[in-house]
Design a protein around this motif. Structure first.
Motif, short mmCIF file in Angstrom:
data_model
loop_
_atom_site.label_atom_id
_atom_site.label_comp_id
_atom_site.label_asym_id
_atom_site.label_seq_id
_atom_site.Cartn_x
_atom_site.Cartn_y
_atom_site.Cartn_z
N VAL A 53 0.84 -1.20 0.00
CA VAL A 53 0.00 0.00 0.00
C VAL A 53 0.88 1.25 0.00
O VAL A 53 0.62 2.20 -0.74
N ALA A 54 1.94 1.24 0.81
CA ALA A 54 2.86 2.39 0.84
C ALA A 54 3.54 2.57 -0.52
O ALA A 54 3.69 3.70 -1.00
N PHE A 55 3.95 1.47 -1.15
CA PHE A 55 4.60 1.54 -2.46
C PHE A 55 3.61 2.07 -3.51
O PHE A 55 3.96 2.95 -4.31
N ALA A 56 2.37 1.58 -3.49
CA ALA A 56 1.36 2.05 -4.43
C ALA A 56 1.05 3.52 -4.20
O ALA A 56 0.85 4.29 -5.15
N SER A 57 1.04 3.94 -2.95
CA SER A 57 0.80 5.34 -2.63
C SER A 57 1.93 6.21 -3.17
O SER A 57 1.70 7.30 -3.70
N ALA A 58 3.17 5.74 -3.05
CA ALA A 58 4.32 6.47 -3.59
C ALA A 58 4.23 6.54 -5.11
O ALA A 58 4.49 7.59 -5.71
N LEU A 59 3.85 5.43 -5.75
CA LEU A 59 3.67 5.44 -7.21
C LEU A 59 2.61 6.45 -7.61
O LEU A 59 2.80 7.22 -8.56
N HIS A 60 1.50 6.46 -6.88
CA HIS A 60 0.42 7.40 -7.19
C HIS A 60 0.91 8.84 -7.10
O HIS A 60 0.64 9.65 -7.98
N VAL A 98 9.31 5.19 -1.43
CA VAL A 98 8.39 5.89 -0.54
C VAL A 98 9.07 7.14 0.02
O VAL A 98 8.47 8.22 0.06
N ALA A 99 10.34 7.03 0.40
CA ALA A 99 11.07 8.19 0.91
C ALA A 99 11.23 9.25 -0.18
O ALA A 99 11.09 10.45 0.09
N ILE A 100 11.50 8.82 -1.40
CA ILE A 100 11.64 9.77 -2.51
C ILE A 100 10.32 10.49 -2.74
O ILE A 100 10.29 11.72 -2.93
N ALA A 101 9.23 9.77 -2.73
CA ALA A 101 7.91 10.38 -2.94
C ALA A 101 7.58 11.39 -1.85
O ALA A 101 6.90 12.37 -2.09
N ASN A 102 8.09 11.15 -0.63
CA ASN A 102 7.84 12.06 0.48
C ASN A 102 8.85 13.20 0.52
O ASN A 102 8.82 14.01 1.45
N GLY A 103 9.77 13.24 -0.44
CA GLY A 103 10.74 14.33 -0.50
C GLY A 103 11.91 14.18 0.45
O GLY A 103 12.63 15.13 0.70
#
Length: 157
Positions: free
Chosen positions: A61-68, A94-99
């Protein structure tokens, strides 16, 4: 009946598996988009039980959220996200998506993008307005365009 404090809005424990319907509602994307992501990103691999029902673990779910976030909000392409995974590893997506700052794969220091100075004979690419992308995404895109042009000119020579 009161929900335990660790339960989320739908009454499930955060560590509970989620169905594809729950994940699609959580991310506000159709279920076929999640199935498409599974074909393009082998790192997104939910459990499949009888009847091919998908059960997403909390990490999925976290990975899919980062992809989204990267694909739909930050303006990355599927190919661009694949490159991020190749460079930094799927565990850092996930860390990259969160900046957050992450170490490049195989390197001990945080990944930093050095400014690229264009070759004197090349004009700098025109800035591309990105209304939904952050300034860092814009500078990364500009640097990638410069590198693409350099590669094309080197291959042509």
């Amino acid at each position: 009946m009161a929900l335990p404090p660790e339960a989320d809005a739908d009454g499930k424990d955060p560590a509970a598996f989620r169905t594809i319907r729950e994940v699609s509602e959580l991310l506000d994307v159709p279920q076929h988009v999640l199935r498409f992501w599974e074909t393009r990103f082998p790192e997104l691999k939910p459990l499949q039980r009888g009847g091919n029902r998908r059960y997403y673990r909390p990490g999925d779910v976290a990975f899919a959220s980062a992809l989204h976030k990267l694909l739909h909000k930050d303006g990355y392409t599927v190919k661009g996200v694949r490159k991020l995974i190749t460079d930094h590893g799927a565990g850092n997506l996930v860390a990259i998506a969160n900046g957050e700052s992450v170490a490049a794969k195989g390197r001990g220091r945080p990944a930093a993008i050095a400014p690229v100075t264009p070759i004197a004979s090349e004009p700098a690419p025109a800035p591309i307005p990105l209304p939904t992308a952050a300034a860092t995404s814009h500078s990364l895109l500009t640097e990638l365009l410069v590198l693409r042009d350099r590669l094309a000119s080197a291959l042509a020579a």
